[in-house]
Design a protein around this motif. Structure first.
Motif, PDB file in Angstrom:
ATOM      1  N   ASP A 180     -37.697  24.738 -45.910  1.00 21.02           N
ATOM      2  CA  ASP A 180     -37.799  23.802 -47.026  1.00 21.02           C
ATOM      3  C   ASP A 180     -39.085  22.985 -46.972  1.00 21.02           C
ATOM      4  OD1 ASP A 180     -35.053  24.295 -48.135  1.00 21.02           O
ATOM      5  OD2 ASP A 180     -34.546  23.651 -46.108  1.00 21.02           O
ATOM      6  N   HIS A 181     -39.397  22.418 -45.822  1.00 23.59           N
ATOM      7  CA  HIS A 181     -40.612  21.590 -45.727  1.00 23.59           C
ATOM      8  C   HIS A 181     -41.844  22.411 -45.364  1.00 23.59           C
ATOM      9  CE1 HIS A 181     -40.496  21.585 -41.315  1.00 23.59           C
ATOM     10  NE2 HIS A 181     -39.237  21.168 -41.368  1.00 23.59           N
ATOM     11  N   ARG A 182     -41.630  23.615 -44.837  1.00 24.15           N
ATOM     12  CA  ARG A 182     -42.709  24.544 -44.465  1.00 24.15           C
ATOM     13  C   ARG A 182     -43.811  23.867 -43.646  1.00 24.15           C
ATOM     14  NH1 ARG A 182     -41.720  25.624 -49.815  1.00 24.15           N
ATOM     15  NH2 ARG A 182     -43.777  25.006 -50.519  1.00 24.15           N
ATOM     16  N   GLY A 183     -43.427  22.893 -42.851  1.00 23.49           N
ATOM     17  CA  GLY A 183     -44.388  22.217 -41.988  1.00 23.49           C
ATOM     18  C   GLY A 183     -45.393  21.345 -42.710  1.00 23.49           C
ATOM     19  N   ARG A 184     -45.201  21.128 -44.003  1.00 17.91           N
ATOM     20  CA  ARG A 184     -46.139  20.288 -44.757  1.00 17.91           C
ATOM     21  C   ARG A 184     -46.017  18.849 -44.274  1.00 17.91           C
ATOM     22  NH1 ARG A 184     -44.072  21.384 -50.582  1.00 17.91           N
ATOM     23  NH2 ARG A 184     -42.180  21.448 -49.350  1.00 17.91           N
ATOM     24  N   PRO A 185     -47.080  18.288 -43.715  1.00 22.59           N
ATOM     25  CA  PRO A 185     -47.001  16.940 -43.149  1.00 22.59           C
ATOM     26  C   PRO A 185     -46.590  15.882 -44.166  1.00 22.59           C
ATOM     27  CG  PRO A 185     -49.131  17.942 -42.642  1.00 22.59           C
ATOM     28  CD  PRO A 185     -48.384  18.896 -43.532  1.00 22.59           C
ATOM     29  N   GLU A 186     -47.028  15.998 -45.412  1.00 18.04           N
ATOM     30  CA  GLU A 186     -46.696  14.971 -46.395  1.00 18.04           C
ATOM     31  C   GLU A 186     -45.193  14.927 -46.688  1.00 18.04           C
ATOM     32  OE1 GLU A 186     -47.556  18.696 -48.835  1.00 18.04           O
ATOM     33  OE2 GLU A 186     -48.376  17.775 -47.036  1.00 18.04           O
ATOM     34  N   LEU A 232     -31.045  14.616 -35.427  1.00 20.33           N
ATOM     35  CA  LEU A 232     -31.510  14.609 -36.824  1.00 20.33           C
ATOM     36  C   LEU A 232     -32.921  15.181 -36.935  1.00 20.33           C
ATOM     37  CD1 LEU A 232     -30.521  11.101 -38.201  1.00 20.33           C
ATOM     38  CD2 LEU A 232     -30.051  13.262 -39.315  1.00 20.33           C
ATOM     39  N   ARG A 233     -33.795  14.683 -36.112  1.00 21.17           N
ATOM     40  CA  ARG A 233     -35.197  15.102 -36.170  1.00 21.17           C
ATOM     41  C   ARG A 233     -35.347  16.591 -35.829  1.00 21.17           C
ATOM     42  NH1 ARG A 233     -38.685  10.748 -36.762  1.00 21.17           N
ATOM     43  NH2 ARG A 233     -40.421  11.956 -35.920  1.00 21.17           N
ATOM     44  N   ARG A 234     -34.635  17.057 -34.787  1.00 22.84           N
ATOM     45  CA  ARG A 234     -34.700  18.480 -34.421  1.00 22.84           C
ATOM     46  C   ARG A 234     -34.178  19.349 -35.558  1.00 22.84           C
ATOM     47  NH1 ARG A 234     -33.023  16.834 -29.650  1.00 22.84           N
ATOM     48  NH2 ARG A 234     -30.839  17.281 -30.037  1.00 22.84           N
ATOM     49  N   SER A 235     -33.056  18.946 -36.145  1.00 24.91           N
ATOM     50  CA  SER A 235     -32.469  19.729 -37.219  1.00 24.91           C
ATOM     51  C   SER A 235     -33.405  19.810 -38.424  1.00 24.91           C
ATOM     52  CB  SER A 235     -31.122  19.130 -37.622  1.00 24.91           C
ATOM     53  OG  SER A 235     -30.498  19.934 -38.591  1.00 24.91           O
ATOM     54  N   ILE A 236     -33.989  18.686 -38.793  1.00 25.77           N
ATOM     55  CA  ILE A 236     -34.916  18.680 -39.924  1.00 25.77           C
ATOM     56  C   ILE A 236     -36.145  19.538 -39.612  1.00 25.77           C
ATOM     57  CG2 ILE A 236     -36.519  17.216 -41.245  1.00 25.77           C
ATOM     58  CD1 ILE A 236     -34.277  15.005 -41.009  1.00 25.77           C
TER      59      ILE A 236
END
Length: 174
Positions: free
Chosen positions: A31-37, A20-24
């Motif tokens: 989609d998340h573009r590495g944005r930590p928030e 799950l974590r690797r896929s996300i």
């Protein structure tokens, strides 16, 4: 060399959580573009203990996909008709794993007499669901702050007979 789909067990939780974590992190990076928030919120509940609880809940239908004993994907359907999880190992994308998981989940939904499935899909994955008959109802903000497509699909009781049964009484598609 086929894909084996089986019921997920709480003992699968650690490997499933890592997948799950690797896929996300990798597949959903557009989609998340590495944005930590966003990424931290999305990954926040992806722990082995939480995944084990999801897999062990009697109101969920959790399945995993394997090939030669290697975990390649997982999916989770709730009795409310929500496809809560459908993730594939990044290296196994476009190999039929997602399609096999989706078909198995839809079969279970029919067995539960669920006639409509819904899910929130990251934009980068929405076309996968559309190719498999899901309608895109527009963008909604997910609980972790990511804009996602609200997807849904009406299920026939018998997918082979569904279209023929509708045509018997009228020429409409609904």
């Amino acid at each position: 060399m086929g894909i084996d789909i089986r019921k997920a067990a709480p003992t699968d939780a650690a490997a499933a959580c890592a997948l799950l974590r690797r896929s996300i992190e990798e597949v959903c990076e557009p989609d998340h573009r590495g944005r930590p928030e966003v990424l931290d919120a999305w990954l926040g509940n992806k722990t082995p203990a939480t995944v084990a609880a999801w897999f062990g809940s009697p109101s969920n239908h959790a399945i995993v996909a394997e090939r030669d004993g290697e975990l390649l994907g997982l999916a989770l359907l709730t009795q409310a008709g929500k496809l809560a999880l459908c993730y594939v190992e990044p290296g196994a994308l476009r190999s039929g794993v997602g399609r096999a998981l989706l078909a198995a989940v839809e079969d279970q939904a029919r067995a539960w007499e669920i006639r409509k499935l819904h899910l929130h899909s990251p934009e980068s994955c929405a076309s996968f669901y559309e190719r498999h008959g899901y309608a895109n109802a527009g963008i909604e903000k997910s609980c972790f702050g990511l804009e996602c497509s609200l997807m849904w699909k009406k299920l026939d009781a018998d997918p082979a007979a569904g279209a023929a049964a509708r045509k018997r009484f009228c020429n409409c598609s609904e």
